[in-house]
Scaffold this active site. Structure first.
Site, PDB file in Angstrom:
ATOM      1  N   HIS A   1      -2.358 -15.302   4.494  1.00  0.00           N
ATOM      2  CA  HIS A   1      -1.043 -15.157   3.855  1.00  0.00           C
ATOM      3  C   HIS A   1      -1.066 -15.725   2.436  1.00  0.00           C
ATOM      4  O   HIS A   1      -0.427 -15.194   1.542  1.00  0.00           O
ATOM      5  CB  HIS A   1       0.040 -15.842   4.696  1.00  0.00           C
ATOM      6  CG  HIS A   1       0.295 -15.147   6.002  1.00  0.00           C
ATOM      7  ND1 HIS A   1       0.428 -13.774   6.096  1.00  0.00           N
ATOM      8  CD2 HIS A   1       0.423 -15.624   7.272  1.00  0.00           C
ATOM      9  CE1 HIS A   1       0.634 -13.446   7.367  1.00  0.00           C
ATOM     10  NE2 HIS A   1       0.623 -14.549   8.098  1.00  0.00           N
TER      11      HIS A   1
ATOM     12  N   GLU B   1       6.348  10.105  -0.613  1.00  0.00           N
ATOM     13  CA  GLU B   1       4.940  10.357  -0.313  1.00  0.00           C
ATOM     14  C   GLU B   1       4.395   9.102   0.374  1.00  0.00           C
ATOM     15  O   GLU B   1       4.803   7.977   0.049  1.00  0.00           O
ATOM     16  CB  GLU B   1       4.155  10.608  -1.611  1.00  0.00           C
ATOM     17  CG  GLU B   1       4.562  11.886  -2.317  1.00  0.00           C
ATOM     18  CD  GLU B   1       4.282  13.149  -1.502  1.00  0.00           C
ATOM     19  OE1 GLU B   1       3.257  13.174  -0.784  1.00  0.00           O
ATOM     20  OE2 GLU B   1       5.091  14.084  -1.566  1.00  0.00           O
TER      21      GLU B   1
ATOM     22  N   GLY C   1      -3.547 -11.266   8.254  1.00  0.00           N
ATOM     23  CA  GLY C   1      -4.112 -11.984   9.402  1.00  0.00           C
ATOM     24  C   GLY C   1      -5.528 -11.532   9.692  1.00  0.00           C
ATOM     25  O   GLY C   1      -6.434 -12.360   9.878  1.00  0.00           O
TER      26      GLY C   1
ATOM     27  N   LEU D   1      10.975  -4.338 -14.786  1.00  0.00           N
ATOM     28  CA  LEU D   1      10.711  -3.954 -13.392  1.00  0.00           C
ATOM     29  C   LEU D   1      11.799  -4.482 -12.442  1.00  0.00           C
ATOM     30  O   LEU D   1      12.148  -5.652 -12.489  1.00  0.00           O
ATOM     31  CB  LEU D   1       9.350  -4.529 -12.970  1.00  0.00           C
ATOM     32  CG  LEU D   1       8.962  -4.347 -11.493  1.00  0.00           C
ATOM     33  CD1 LEU D   1       8.618  -2.893 -11.201  1.00  0.00           C
ATOM     34  CD2 LEU D   1       7.785  -5.250 -11.120  1.00  0.00           C
TER      35      LEU D   1
ATOM     36  N   ASP E   1       0.305  -5.228   4.501  1.00  0.00           N
ATOM     37  CA  ASP E   1      -0.159  -5.552   5.851  1.00  0.00           C
ATOM     38  C   ASP E   1      -1.643  -5.933   5.862  1.00  0.00           C
ATOM     39  O   ASP E   1      -2.417  -5.471   5.024  1.00  0.00           O
ATOM     40  CB  ASP E   1       0.094  -4.337   6.766  1.00  0.00           C
ATOM     41  CG  ASP E   1       0.019  -4.699   8.245  1.00  0.00           C
ATOM     42  OD1 ASP E   1       0.086  -5.899   8.586  1.00  0.00           O
ATOM     43  OD2 ASP E   1      -0.104  -3.772   9.072  1.00  0.00           O
TER      44      ASP E   1
ATOM     45  N   ARG F   1      -4.815 -17.605  10.116  1.00  0.00           N
ATOM     46  CA  ARG F   1      -3.984 -16.534   9.561  1.00  0.00           C
ATOM     47  C   ARG F   1      -3.273 -16.944   8.260  1.00  0.00           C
ATOM     48  O   ARG F   1      -3.127 -16.145   7.353  1.00  0.00           O
ATOM     49  CB  ARG F   1      -2.948 -16.075  10.591  1.00  0.00           C
ATOM     50  CG  ARG F   1      -3.563 -15.367  11.805  1.00  0.00           C
ATOM     51  CD  ARG F   1      -2.492 -14.993  12.817  1.00  0.00           C
ATOM     52  NE  ARG F   1      -1.476 -14.134  12.226  1.00  0.00           N
ATOM     53  CZ  ARG F   1      -1.563 -12.806  12.121  1.00  0.00           C
ATOM     54  NH1 ARG F   1      -2.600 -12.183  12.603  1.00  0.00           N
ATOM     55  NH2 ARG F   1      -0.593 -12.128  11.560  1.00  0.00           N
TER      56      ARG F   1
HETATM   57  C1  IPE Z   1       5.108  -4.910   8.777  1.00  0.00           C
HETATM   58  O1  IPE Z   1       3.922  -5.443   9.222  1.00  0.00           O
HETATM   59  C2  IPE Z   1       5.941  -5.980   8.150  1.00  0.00           C
HETATM   60  C3  IPE Z   1       5.446  -6.523   6.893  1.00  0.00           C
HETATM   61  C4  IPE Z   1       4.383  -6.168   6.240  1.00  0.00           C
HETATM   62  C5  IPE Z   1       6.272  -7.554   6.332  1.00  0.00           C
HETATM   63  P1  IPE Z   1       3.713  -5.912  10.743  1.00  0.00           P
HETATM   64  O2  IPE Z   1       2.325  -6.423  10.814  1.00  0.00           O
HETATM   65  O3  IPE Z   1       4.797  -6.831  11.127  1.00  0.00           O
HETATM   66  O4  IPE Z   1       3.886  -4.539  11.526  1.00  0.00           O
HETATM   67  P2  IPE Z   1       3.376  -4.093  12.967  1.00  0.00           P
HETATM   68  O5  IPE Z   1       3.805  -5.157  13.936  1.00  0.00           O
HETATM   69  O6  IPE Z   1       1.890  -4.006  12.886  1.00  0.00           O
HETATM   70  O7  IPE Z   1       4.007  -2.764  13.198  1.00  0.00           O
HETATM   71  C1  IPE Z   2       1.260  -8.829   6.720  1.00  0.00           C
HETATM   72  O1  IPE Z   2       0.081  -9.269   7.306  1.00  0.00           O
HETATM   73  C2  IPE Z   2       2.170  -9.972   6.325  1.00  0.00           C
HETATM   74  C3  IPE Z   2       3.379 -10.116   7.128  1.00  0.00           C
HETATM   75  C4  IPE Z   2       3.773  -9.364   8.124  1.00  0.00           C
HETATM   76  C5  IPE Z   2       4.224 -11.245   6.789  1.00  0.00           C
HETATM   77  P1  IPE Z   2       0.001  -9.538   8.867  1.00  0.00           P
HETATM   78  O2  IPE Z   2       0.335 -10.968   9.098  1.00  0.00           O
HETATM   79  O3  IPE Z   2       0.807  -8.554   9.609  1.00  0.00           O
HETATM   80  O4  IPE Z   2      -1.547  -9.312   9.115  1.00  0.00           O
HETATM   81  P2  IPE Z   2      -2.202  -8.556  10.348  1.00  0.00           P
HETATM   82  O5  IPE Z   2      -1.549  -7.215  10.419  1.00  0.00           O
HETATM   83  O6  IPE Z   2      -1.921  -9.386  11.552  1.00  0.00           O
HETATM   84  O7  IPE Z   2      -3.647  -8.479  10.008  1.00  0.00           O
HETATM   85 MG    MG Z   3       0.433  -6.739  10.436  1.00  0.00          MG
END
Ligand code: IPE
Ligand code: IPE
Ligand code: MG
Length: 236
Positions: free
Chosen positions: A33, A203, A19, A127, A16, A29
């Protein structure tokens, strides 16, 4: 690569923060990615070199379809690029690929490239790399319940035969080792529909850094932290 502590057998990562990583750099964003995809490559290599048995990466949730179409499309093309560019090296490194989630609903080129990666690497003994794509824990449980209900209805199993093992065997993670550790980057502290059933005794480690900044050193530090945890599984 070797470490002097016990490794988890199965690690799940909620990748996560792509973005926000991009935003702090004044970029779009999708730029985040792409950086995230590069980090994914690095972490897969490190996990494989360390001799981790199973690594499960949360790449796209069943809820991520709510994002603007251009972002979803960009994520899909990055995935396509990842599989196309990396499959040969993954195969050489004996990585076995699987997919957790529903492939139906994906553009044909994506589902084909994933299916062929799974097919190509199915006999590999290194793996076990699972990509959770269009994955949601609730949907996974719904599918399991439907398949069990159908077997009961058709007299293939009796209600008394339903136990935790039978349920585990109906989940996408069937045959994978117990989930020892879940790592979530970017400071958020929730599961967001990731492996809820499997997480019963996992964990949890939450790291502040967004996914593109999750370096190999941080990864190893996190694994060390895991090795120092006292897991009791309800005992004393
Ligand atoms: C969880 O992240 C999904 C992935 C990392 C693929 P999100 O960014 O979608 O989760 P929320 O919306 O913050 O809970
Ligand atoms: C995780 O990063 C990747 C996916 C969910 C595909 P995010 O896109 O959720 O990035 P943030 O959380 O908005 O920073
Ligand atoms: Mg996110």
């Amino acid at each position: 690569m070797k470490v002097d502590f016990t490794l988890p057998k199965h690690i799940g990562i909620i990748m996560d923060g792509n973005g926000r990583w991009a935003k702090t750099r004044g970029k779009m964003r999708v730029f985040g990615h792409r950086a995230g995809m590069n980090r994914l490559k690095g972490i897969v290599k490190t996990a494989s070199d360390l001799g981790v048995s199973a690594l499960t990466l949360y790449a796209f949730s069943t809820e991520n379809w709510r994002r603007p179409k251009p972002e979803v499309d960009a994520l899909m093309s990055l995935l396509l690029e990842y599989f196309n560019n990396e499959i040969d090296e993954l195969h050489v490194n004996r990585v076995k690929i699987r997919h957790l989630g529903e492939l139906s609903g994906f553009p044909k080129n994506i589902s084909e490239v994933i299916s062929s990666a799974i097919e190509k690497t199915k006999a590999n003994t290194g793996l076990q790399l699972s990509i959770a794509l269009n994955y949601g824990s609730r949907l996974e449980i719904v599918s399991a319940v439907k398949s069990i209900a159908s077997d009961v209805k058709n007299n293939k199993i009796s209600i008394d035969e339903i136990d935790t093992e039978l349920i585990s065997n109906r989940l996408y993670t069937k045959d994978l080792p117990e989930l020892d550790l879940i790592i979530r980057t970017s400071g958020e502290q929730r599961l967001s529909n990731f492996l809820m059933y499997q997480a019963a005794y996992s964990e949890l480690v939450f790291v502040k850094e967004p996914w593109p900044d999750f370096s190999d050193d941080l990864f190893i530090q996190t694994l060390r932290e895991y090795s120092e945890r006292n897991r009791r599984f309800g005992g004393i």
